[in-house]
Design a protein around this motif. Sequence first.
Motif, mmCIF file in Angstrom:
data_model
loop_
_atom_site.group_PDB
_atom_site.id
_atom_site.type_symbol
_atom_site.label_atom_id
_atom_site.label_comp_id
_atom_site.label_asym_id
_atom_site.label_seq_id
_atom_site.Cartn_x
_atom_site.Cartn_y
_atom_site.Cartn_z
ATOM 1 N N ASN A 195 0.857 -1.189 0.000
ATOM 2 C CA ASN A 195 0.000 0.000 0.000
ATOM 3 C C ASN A 195 0.892 1.238 0.000
ATOM 4 O O ASN A 195 1.676 1.449 0.920
ATOM 5 C CB ASN A 195 -0.891 -0.052 1.246
ATOM 6 C CG ASN A 195 -1.997 0.970 1.192
ATOM 7 O OD1 ASN A 195 -2.065 1.762 0.247
ATOM 8 N ND2 ASN A 195 -2.842 0.974 2.199
ATOM 9 N N ILE A 196 0.792 2.019 -1.036
ATOM 10 C CA ILE A 196 1.665 3.189 -1.189
ATOM 11 C C ILE A 196 0.932 4.385 -0.577
ATOM 12 O O ILE A 196 -0.085 4.839 -1.117
ATOM 13 C CB ILE A 196 2.000 3.409 -2.678
ATOM 14 C CG1 ILE A 196 2.644 2.128 -3.218
ATOM 15 C CG2 ILE A 196 2.907 4.618 -2.861
ATOM 16 C CD1 ILE A 196 2.661 2.022 -4.711
ATOM 17 N N LYS A 197 1.439 4.839 0.568
ATOM 18 C CA LYS A 197 0.696 5.835 1.353
ATOM 19 C C LYS A 197 1.473 7.138 1.481
ATOM 20 O O LYS A 197 2.682 7.114 1.695
ATOM 21 C CB LYS A 197 0.468 5.311 2.780
ATOM 22 C CG LYS A 197 -0.418 4.100 2.844
ATOM 23 C CD LYS A 197 -0.590 3.641 4.269
ATOM 24 C CE LYS A 197 -1.509 4.585 5.034
ATOM 25 N NZ LYS A 197 -1.922 3.979 6.328
ATOM 26 N N TRP A 211 5.995 9.565 0.056
ATOM 27 C CA TRP A 211 5.158 8.379 0.221
ATOM 28 C C TRP A 211 6.020 7.223 0.717
ATOM 29 O O TRP A 211 7.236 7.197 0.494
ATOM 30 C CB TRP A 211 4.355 8.012 -1.019
ATOM 31 C CG TRP A 211 5.095 7.733 -2.319
ATOM 32 C CD1 TRP A 211 5.172 8.559 -3.390
ATOM 33 C CD2 TRP A 211 5.798 6.538 -2.679
ATOM 34 N NE1 TRP A 211 5.896 7.966 -4.398
ATOM 35 C CE2 TRP A 211 6.290 6.720 -3.999
ATOM 36 C CE3 TRP A 211 6.072 5.335 -2.041
ATOM 37 C CZ2 TRP A 211 7.046 5.744 -4.674
ATOM 38 C CZ3 TRP A 211 6.823 4.359 -2.708
ATOM 39 C CH2 TRP A 211 7.298 4.567 -4.006
ATOM 40 N N ALA A 212 5.370 6.298 1.373
ATOM 41 C CA ALA A 212 6.071 5.122 1.884
ATOM 42 C C ALA A 212 5.162 3.913 1.711
ATOM 43 O O ALA A 212 3.974 4.053 1.400
ATOM 44 C CB ALA A 212 6.420 5.323 3.348
ATOM 45 N N ILE A 213 5.742 2.751 1.911
ATOM 46 C CA ILE A 213 4.978 1.522 1.654
ATOM 47 C C ILE A 213 4.586 0.843 2.965
ATOM 48 O O ILE A 213 5.416 0.645 3.853
ATOM 49 C CB ILE A 213 5.797 0.560 0.775
ATOM 50 C CG1 ILE A 213 5.910 1.148 -0.630
ATOM 51 C CG2 ILE A 213 5.144 -0.814 0.709
ATOM 52 C CD1 ILE A 213 6.728 0.334 -1.573
ATOM 53 N N GLU A 214 3.307 0.500 3.037
ATOM 54 C CA GLU A 214 2.819 -0.306 4.153
ATOM 55 C C GLU A 214 2.500 -1.675 3.563
ATOM 56 O O GLU A 214 1.685 -1.771 2.650
ATOM 57 C CB GLU A 214 1.549 0.340 4.698
ATOM 58 C CG GLU A 214 1.140 -0.132 6.055
ATOM 59 C CD GLU A 214 -0.084 0.659 6.505
ATOM 60 O OE1 GLU A 214 0.084 1.627 7.252
ATOM 61 O OE2 GLU A 214 -1.190 0.316 6.059
ATOM 62 N N GLY A 217 -7.523 -0.883 -0.492
ATOM 63 C CA GLY A 217 -7.775 -0.400 0.854
ATOM 64 C C GLY A 217 -7.344 1.040 1.044
ATOM 65 O O GLY A 217 -7.507 1.594 2.124
ATOM 66 N N GLY A 218 -6.775 1.651 0.063
ATOM 67 C CA GLY A 218 -6.299 3.002 0.312
ATOM 68 C C GLY A 218 -5.872 3.682 -0.953
ATOM 69 O O GLY A 218 -6.657 3.848 -1.876
ATOM 70 N N ASP A 239 -2.564 4.170 -3.876
ATOM 71 C CA ASP A 239 -2.058 3.295 -4.921
ATOM 72 C C ASP A 239 -1.580 1.990 -4.301
ATOM 73 O O ASP A 239 -0.996 1.992 -3.217
ATOM 74 C CB ASP A 239 -0.895 3.989 -5.634
ATOM 75 C CG ASP A 239 -1.350 5.296 -6.253
ATOM 76 O OD1 ASP A 239 -2.541 5.400 -6.585
ATOM 77 O OD2 ASP A 239 -0.519 6.204 -6.380
ATOM 78 N N GLU A 240 -1.821 0.917 -5.009
ATOM 79 C CA GLU A 240 -1.433 -0.369 -4.455
ATOM 80 C C GLU A 240 -0.726 -1.209 -5.493
ATOM 81 O O GLU A 240 -0.955 -1.077 -6.685
ATOM 82 C CB GLU A 240 -2.661 -1.103 -3.922
ATOM 83 C CG GLU A 240 -3.158 -0.443 -2.662
ATOM 84 C CD GLU A 240 -4.377 -1.101 -2.081
ATOM 85 O OE1 GLU A 240 -5.105 -1.745 -2.849
ATOM 86 O OE2 GLU A 240 -4.587 -0.969 -0.873
ATOM 87 N N ASN A 241 0.124 -2.062 -4.974
ATOM 88 C CA ASN A 241 0.932 -2.944 -5.785
ATOM 89 C C ASN A 241 0.643 -4.342 -5.239
ATOM 90 O O ASN A 241 0.731 -4.540 -4.030
ATOM 91 C CB ASN A 241 2.396 -2.559 -5.486
ATOM 92 C CG ASN A 241 3.347 -2.906 -6.563
ATOM 93 O OD1 ASN A 241 3.095 -2.639 -7.712
ATOM 94 N ND2 ASN A 241 4.465 -3.481 -6.172
ATOM 95 N N TYR A 242 0.255 -5.268 -6.094
ATOM 96 C CA TYR A 242 0.008 -6.633 -5.602
ATOM 97 C C TYR A 242 1.051 -7.576 -6.165
ATOM 98 O O TYR A 242 1.299 -7.584 -7.374
ATOM 99 C CB TYR A 242 -1.398 -7.096 -5.997
ATOM 100 C CG TYR A 242 -2.461 -6.381 -5.216
ATOM 101 C CD1 TYR A 242 -2.809 -6.812 -3.939
ATOM 102 C CD2 TYR A 242 -3.084 -5.258 -5.723
ATOM 103 C CE1 TYR A 242 -3.762 -6.144 -3.193
ATOM 104 C CE2 TYR A 242 -4.033 -4.574 -4.990
ATOM 105 C CZ TYR A 242 -4.371 -5.026 -3.730
ATOM 106 O OH TYR A 242 -5.309 -4.352 -2.995
ATOM 107 N N ARG A 243 1.647 -8.343 -5.263
ATOM 108 C CA ARG A 243 2.695 -9.283 -5.666
ATOM 109 C C ARG A 243 2.389 -10.649 -5.100
ATOM 110 O O ARG A 243 2.039 -10.764 -3.924
ATOM 111 C CB ARG A 243 4.054 -8.844 -5.110
ATOM 112 C CG ARG A 243 4.552 -7.545 -5.654
ATOM 113 C CD ARG A 243 5.892 -7.191 -5.061
ATOM 114 N NE ARG A 243 5.810 -6.768 -3.671
ATOM 115 C CZ ARG A 243 6.372 -7.395 -2.647
ATOM 116 N NH1 ARG A 243 7.046 -8.520 -2.829
ATOM 117 N NH2 ARG A 243 6.264 -6.916 -1.431
ATOM 118 N N LEU A 244 2.534 -11.652 -5.931
ATOM 119 C CA LEU A 244 2.447 -13.006 -5.388
ATOM 120 C C LEU A 244 3.863 -13.420 -5.027
ATOM 121 O O LEU A 244 4.776 -13.348 -5.858
ATOM 122 C CB LEU A 244 1.825 -13.960 -6.396
ATOM 123 C CG LEU A 244 1.298 -15.229 -5.731
ATOM 124 C CD1 LEU A 244 0.139 -14.903 -4.790
ATOM 125 C CD2 LEU A 244 0.835 -16.238 -6.758
#
Length: 663
Positions: A487-489, A503-506, A519-520, A522-527
């Motif tokens: 989650n890039i917040k 910005w930082a990553i949660e 959930g917020g 910009d988001e990045n999804y990684r498997l």
Amino acid sequence: MSVLRAAVFIVAFVLTGLPQARAQTQAPPAGPFHPMDALTVDEVVETVGIMKAKGLADENTRYPAITLREMSKALVRSWRRGDRFTRTAHIVSRRNAKTFETIVDLTKKILVSHREIPGAQPSLMDEEWQKARDLVLADEAWKKAVRKRGYADLSTIFCAPMSVGTLSGSETETRRLLNVPCYDTTTTPDNSYGRPIEGLIAVVDVDAGTVARIIDSGAVALPAPKAASKPQAQRFRPAMNPVVVFSPRGVNYKIDGGLNMEWQNWSFHVRAERRFGPVFSLVRFHDGKRNRDIAYQMSLSEMFVPYMDPDPQWSFRTLMDAGEYGLGYLASSLSPGRDCPRHSTFITVVMPSDTGGLFKVEKGLCVFERNTGDPLWRHASSQGTKVSGRPAIELVVRMIPTIGNYDYVIDWVFTQHGNIKIRVGATGYDAVKTVEAASMSSPTAESDTKYGTLLAPHTVAVYHDHLFSFRLDLDIDGPKNTLIRDNIKPVRLPKENRRRSIWAIERSPVVLEGPVRPGGHDENYRLSNPNRKTALGHNPSYHIEPGHGVLSLLAVDDIPQNRAAFSAERLWISRYKPGEIHAAGAYPNQSKGGDGLPEYVHDKESVTDTDVVVWYTMGFHHLTRVEDWPILPTKWHEFTLRPFNFFDRNPSFDVAPSFKRGQ
Ligand SMILES: [Cu+2]
């Protein structure tokens, strides 16, 4: 539908290729060579023979599906070339207006199970399509309605049966139906779908072999046709000098057996299936001394094309092109130099037919490399005296199903830096309706274009969506994976800092099955594989990088949306279970919905550190425009699977600095 498949019985599997622009034909392999190979001709014949011998099928039985039932994942993963493997067929059949599912063990040559699936409506078949068309053309009430509209010569009318969707209060629970709109082929000779006979649909009960009723909502007043004038010759701009993709010294990929491919550290197996089109299995990347798992299996699972016009002539049009028709079933033959580069390897695909034989699509798949003309990577030294870099070459596996008026160019693209791009290009003809308005100045223009765009006189292309669900059974360095959300917040910095914000990553895992909702920000999804570490200590992962795309905007209590629930969410995650492969259920034709993905994730099982499948929805709202006419320029959408801390460095850093020199 233009024409569904005509079945022919053939016993060949042929590769034709034109490396160095010369035709190349390989002898047909007997097969199967690999546990994931499609059922062979002999296996399909044997399957049907076993059913007939058990009295479960006869000459009137039809087969919407005869497919490979795969061995368990563990067995396939541990299989090595030369090992024996078992073969099982899964059959969906129609007999006496009932649907059955049958399992046949082809290794032991025995019937395993046979059961009726009450109420299930499998995909449409060629014979039904032809039958519906013939019934309509012979129906007196329909003929009367057509003549009332001024059509004296019925031989110029083209009828195209289509799936009926499911709307509230319809009879789709009890009957197998097709809706049949028809078209006047004299106005747009190149486009069978260009001049609908508006306000007229015949509803055909294909099991009963009757026209159930005619929906006549009134004719659209068109000006009387002018006296036939000589058609104007198409004027072309001056012909171009050739611009081609060409591999003058042959290709860099290898294809063997059923279809095992190797190219630039990639290896994978591909087969063509009647429902899904190409299915990729055991996708791996050779990294140093290791052959690393990336995907166990990937394919397009379903497509949803709902039209946005409330008129009863249009509102039922909520098509599911994989489950109602079949992407492989409607694969078109690819033309060298036009649909694929001339030097491509063209693969004739053979698939089980409705009658229990086989049909083939000559040049149904093509495989080619292309120099994109872009840098794979590059840098110019600060003095500008030295530029290092490599040209980006990629491998494309392509199929083009033609589903009625639309053609979908479906590309699976493998790159040298470990990406897999999945692209769909929509082309062909917009579905249009006939209206009174000849231009936007016509008195009826405003009402005629409420749900679409006027593309040509009396011709409105109705707005609609194209929504695709891709099933991605990724196995990153093995089956046990976790989906990580980055989650890039935005972060507010303390007063003493001269910057106010960064910005930082949660980072958090997705823990339960279901749609993965943002959930917020910009988001990045990684498997990611939590059990493996790279040399730097990262858990290796692959990023599911979205492209531009939209989701369905239909209401949740609209039955078509319920049937294609996948389309309301960008990403889904489910726990791997054999057979859970249909985003909108095994039988979307006339379904009420609820099956497929919603059912797979209903029990919200844990999805951390286990074998999971992710499902990606790619889609676009088609706001039709004049430039779609007379034929739609190919409109592309794509998304990418991209290594993310998977390798120890840029995996294309070792690409040789120059091409092989001539002999
Ligand atoms: Cu469209």
